[in-house]
Write a protein that holds these residues in place. Sequence first.
Motif, mmCIF file in Angstrom:
data_model
loop_
_atom_site.group_PDB
_atom_site.id
_atom_site.type_symbol
_atom_site.label_atom_id
_atom_site.label_comp_id
_atom_site.label_asym_id
_atom_site.label_seq_id
_atom_site.Cartn_x
_atom_site.Cartn_y
_atom_site.Cartn_z
ATOM 1 N N LEU A 42 5.228 -7.788 -6.325
ATOM 2 C CA LEU A 42 5.147 -6.530 -5.576
ATOM 3 C C LEU A 42 6.223 -5.544 -6.014
ATOM 4 C CD1 LEU A 42 4.332 -7.798 -1.985
ATOM 5 C CD2 LEU A 42 2.824 -6.550 -3.533
ATOM 6 N N TYR A 43 7.399 -6.047 -6.305
ATOM 7 C CA TYR A 43 8.504 -5.198 -6.769
ATOM 8 C C TYR A 43 8.098 -4.487 -8.061
ATOM 9 C CZ TYR A 43 13.412 -3.912 -7.631
ATOM 10 O OH TYR A 43 14.586 -3.227 -7.832
ATOM 11 N N LEU A 44 7.573 -5.256 -9.011
ATOM 12 C CA LEU A 44 7.171 -4.687 -10.293
ATOM 13 C C LEU A 44 6.014 -3.696 -10.138
ATOM 14 C CD1 LEU A 44 7.415 -4.552 -13.368
ATOM 15 C CD2 LEU A 44 5.861 -6.524 -13.478
ATOM 16 N N ALA A 59 14.357 7.533 -10.210
ATOM 17 C CA ALA A 59 13.588 7.890 -9.014
ATOM 18 C C ALA A 59 12.592 6.788 -8.674
ATOM 19 C CB ALA A 59 12.868 9.213 -9.215
ATOM 20 N N ALA A 60 11.977 6.209 -9.695
ATOM 21 C CA ALA A 60 11.018 5.117 -9.464
ATOM 22 C C ALA A 60 11.716 3.925 -8.821
ATOM 23 C CB ALA A 60 10.360 4.716 -10.770
ATOM 24 N N ILE A 64 11.322 2.178 -4.659
ATOM 25 C CA ILE A 64 10.705 0.871 -4.440
ATOM 26 C C ILE A 64 10.959 0.508 -2.978
ATOM 27 C CG2 ILE A 64 10.820 -1.587 -5.015
ATOM 28 C CD1 ILE A 64 11.713 -0.687 -7.860
ATOM 29 N N ILE A 65 9.937 0.071 -2.276
ATOM 30 C CA ILE A 65 10.083 -0.177 -0.832
ATOM 31 C C ILE A 65 11.212 -1.161 -0.522
ATOM 32 C CG2 ILE A 65 7.758 0.487 -0.150
ATOM 33 C CD1 ILE A 65 6.964 -2.451 -0.225
ATOM 34 N N LYS A 90 8.131 -1.454 7.428
ATOM 35 C CA LYS A 90 8.268 -0.222 8.221
ATOM 36 C C LYS A 90 8.449 1.000 7.330
ATOM 37 C CE LYS A 90 10.394 -2.946 11.802
ATOM 38 N NZ LYS A 90 11.669 -3.437 12.285
ATOM 39 N N ILE A 91 8.801 0.775 6.065
ATOM 40 C CA ILE A 91 9.070 1.870 5.137
ATOM 41 C C ILE A 91 7.786 2.346 4.445
ATOM 42 C CG2 ILE A 91 10.332 2.469 3.017
ATOM 43 C CD1 ILE A 91 12.500 0.505 4.068
ATOM 44 N N ILE A 92 6.795 1.487 4.419
ATOM 45 C CA ILE A 92 5.539 1.830 3.720
ATOM 46 C C ILE A 92 4.885 3.055 4.365
ATOM 47 C CG2 ILE A 92 3.218 1.058 3.133
ATOM 48 C CD1 ILE A 92 4.329 -1.750 2.879
#
Length: 92
Positions: A42-44, A59-60, A64-65, A90-92
Amino acid sequence: MAIFPFILLKNVKLKTDWSMINHEKIHLRQQLELLVLPFYILYLINYLINLVRYKNHHAAYLNIIFEKEAYKYDLDRDYLKNGNWYGWLKII
């Protein structure tokens, strides 16, 4: 850098940087929440989507969440103690 179950440091001086250590501990919690391997996937994926969106590595990365949660709470000494499991959702 946090690679479950370790925190890897560039140099010994970073051992005393409490907020950086807390930031990495938040990543260790995230890895546990997702049973480690799915975290990296998911990170990638999130990074690659952000790279297309922002056309800029920094910035990318910052968007990342998982990084958003870690940066938001790395100065909060009680964040991990108070639970806050799956805080990145909660950040999504």
